[in-house]
Design a protein around this motif. Structure first.
Motif, PDB file in Angstrom:
ATOM      1  N   ASN A  47      53.500  10.772  18.892  1.00 46.55           N
ATOM      2  CA  ASN A  47      52.056  10.942  18.695  1.00 46.55           C
ATOM      3  C   ASN A  47      51.396   9.681  18.150  1.00 46.55           C
ATOM      4  O   ASN A  47      50.221   9.429  18.394  1.00 46.55           O
ATOM      5  CB  ASN A  47      51.789  12.109  17.745  1.00 46.55           C
ATOM      6  CG  ASN A  47      52.179  13.434  18.357  1.00 46.55           C
ATOM      7  OD1 ASN A  47      52.196  13.582  19.570  1.00 46.55           O
ATOM      8  ND2 ASN A  47      52.508  14.389  17.513  1.00 46.55           N
ATOM      9  N   SER A  48      52.152   8.914  17.407  1.00 43.53           N
ATOM     10  CA  SER A  48      51.578   7.707  16.806  1.00 43.53           C
ATOM     11  C   SER A  48      51.427   6.577  17.821  1.00 43.53           C
ATOM     12  O   SER A  48      50.788   5.560  17.520  1.00 43.53           O
ATOM     13  CB  SER A  48      52.436   7.242  15.631  1.00 43.53           C
ATOM     14  OG  SER A  48      53.721   6.897  16.088  1.00 43.53           O
ATOM     15  N   PHE A  49      51.989   6.739  19.017  1.00 45.82           N
ATOM     16  CA  PHE A  49      51.920   5.684  20.018  1.00 45.82           C
ATOM     17  C   PHE A  49      50.482   5.410  20.449  1.00 45.82           C
ATOM     18  O   PHE A  49      50.083   4.252  20.572  1.00 45.82           O
ATOM     19  CB  PHE A  49      52.782   6.044  21.237  1.00 45.82           C
ATOM     20  CG  PHE A  49      52.766   4.993  22.304  1.00 45.82           C
ATOM     21  CD1 PHE A  49      53.431   3.808  22.116  1.00 45.82           C
ATOM     22  CD2 PHE A  49      52.075   5.201  23.488  1.00 45.82           C
ATOM     23  CE1 PHE A  49      53.415   2.825  23.094  1.00 45.82           C
ATOM     24  CE2 PHE A  49      52.054   4.235  24.474  1.00 45.82           C
ATOM     25  CZ  PHE A  49      52.729   3.034  24.271  1.00 45.82           C
ATOM     26  N   ILE A  50      49.690   6.456  20.636  1.00 43.56           N
ATOM     27  CA  ILE A  50      48.292   6.286  21.057  1.00 43.56           C
ATOM     28  C   ILE A  50      47.503   5.580  19.961  1.00 43.56           C
ATOM     29  O   ILE A  50      46.719   4.668  20.244  1.00 43.56           O
ATOM     30  CB  ILE A  50      47.660   7.649  21.413  1.00 43.56           C
ATOM     31  CG1 ILE A  50      48.359   8.222  22.642  1.00 43.56           C
ATOM     32  CG2 ILE A  50      46.163   7.518  21.651  1.00 43.56           C
ATOM     33  CD1 ILE A  50      47.957   9.636  22.975  1.00 43.56           C
ATOM     34  N   MET A  53      48.553   1.923  19.964  1.00 40.55           N
ATOM     35  CA  MET A  53      47.970   1.174  21.074  1.00 40.55           C
ATOM     36  C   MET A  53      46.479   0.903  20.833  1.00 40.55           C
ATOM     37  O   MET A  53      45.986  -0.183  21.111  1.00 40.55           O
ATOM     38  CB  MET A  53      48.165   1.916  22.398  1.00 40.55           C
ATOM     39  CG  MET A  53      49.573   1.853  22.921  1.00 40.55           C
ATOM     40  SD  MET A  53      50.085   0.164  23.306  1.00 40.55           S
ATOM     41  CE  MET A  53      51.204  -0.204  21.999  1.00 40.55           C
ATOM     42  N   GLY A  54      45.765   1.894  20.299  1.00 40.32           N
ATOM     43  CA  GLY A  54      44.352   1.691  19.986  1.00 40.32           C
ATOM     44  C   GLY A  54      44.161   0.609  18.942  1.00 40.32           C
ATOM     45  O   GLY A  54      43.299  -0.271  19.077  1.00 40.32           O
ATOM     46  N   ILE A  57      45.036  -2.836  20.551  1.00 40.05           N
ATOM     47  CA  ILE A  57      43.969  -3.337  21.429  1.00 40.05           C
ATOM     48  C   ILE A  57      42.808  -3.871  20.601  1.00 40.05           C
ATOM     49  O   ILE A  57      42.291  -4.960  20.863  1.00 40.05           O
ATOM     50  CB  ILE A  57      43.521  -2.240  22.408  1.00 40.05           C
ATOM     51  CG1 ILE A  57      44.620  -1.970  23.433  1.00 40.05           C
ATOM     52  CG2 ILE A  57      42.213  -2.623  23.109  1.00 40.05           C
ATOM     53  CD1 ILE A  57      44.392  -0.741  24.277  1.00 40.05           C
ATOM     54  N   PHE A  58      42.422  -3.127  19.562  1.00 42.93           N
ATOM     55  CA  PHE A  58      41.349  -3.583  18.677  1.00 42.93           C
ATOM     56  C   PHE A  58      41.730  -4.907  18.018  1.00 42.93           C
ATOM     57  O   PHE A  58      40.922  -5.843  17.970  1.00 42.93           O
ATOM     58  CB  PHE A  58      41.057  -2.531  17.596  1.00 42.93           C
ATOM     59  CG  PHE A  58      40.102  -3.004  16.546  1.00 42.93           C
ATOM     60  CD1 PHE A  58      38.746  -3.091  16.821  1.00 42.93           C
ATOM     61  CD2 PHE A  58      40.556  -3.379  15.298  1.00 42.93           C
ATOM     62  CE1 PHE A  58      37.858  -3.547  15.864  1.00 42.93           C
ATOM     63  CE2 PHE A  58      39.685  -3.826  14.336  1.00 42.93           C
ATOM     64  CZ  PHE A  58      38.328  -3.915  14.612  1.00 42.93           C
ATOM     65  N   PHE A  59      42.966  -5.007  17.515  1.00 44.90           N
ATOM     66  CA  PHE A  59      43.426  -6.221  16.853  1.00 44.90           C
ATOM     67  C   PHE A  59      43.396  -7.419  17.800  1.00 44.90           C
ATOM     68  O   PHE A  59      42.931  -8.496  17.442  1.00 44.90           O
ATOM     69  CB  PHE A  59      44.845  -6.017  16.313  1.00 44.90           C
ATOM     70  CG  PHE A  59      45.474  -7.271  15.783  1.00 44.90           C
ATOM     71  CD1 PHE A  59      45.099  -7.783  14.563  1.00 44.90           C
ATOM     72  CD2 PHE A  59      46.417  -7.948  16.532  1.00 44.90           C
ATOM     73  CE1 PHE A  59      45.675  -8.954  14.084  1.00 44.90           C
ATOM     74  CE2 PHE A  59      46.985  -9.113  16.081  1.00 44.90           C
ATOM     75  CZ  PHE A  59      46.630  -9.622  14.838  1.00 44.90           C
TER      76      PHE A  59
END
Length: 87
Positions: A47-50, A53-54, A57-59
């Motif tokens: 569950n922590s994968f999403i 990834m978010g 991507i922000f970083f």
């Protein structure tokens, strides 16, 4: 003229340090994510994968924007220093 050139040199060094810091932090982040995936601490099915990834991507967007900003600023400082040298 000499004082202004020294101030620009100091600003150049400061901006270059910001740029180097962005590069070091980005590479460290990539290496740590790679090790986390290789050691299976993070899996594609968790569950922590999403969330990861978010955040990633922000970083990376933030790092890219800052990198481009500071890189442009370095070019501006170099052109100002060259203008002062030719005066």
């Amino acid at each position: 003229m000499n004082l202004q050139k020294n101030i620009l040199d100091l600003e150049y060094q400061r901006t270059l340090q910001f740029l180097n810091t962005i590069i070091v932090i980005s590479i460290t982040y990539i290496i740590s994510l790679t090790f986390a995936f290789l050691s299976k601490q993070i899996t594609y099915k968790s569950n922590s994968f999403i969330t990861l990834m978010g955040t990633s991507i922000f970083f990376f967007i933030l790092a890219l924007v800052l990198f481009l900003k500071y890189n442009l600023r370095l070019k501006e400082i170099i052109s100002k220093i060259k203008e002062l040298e030719y005066q």
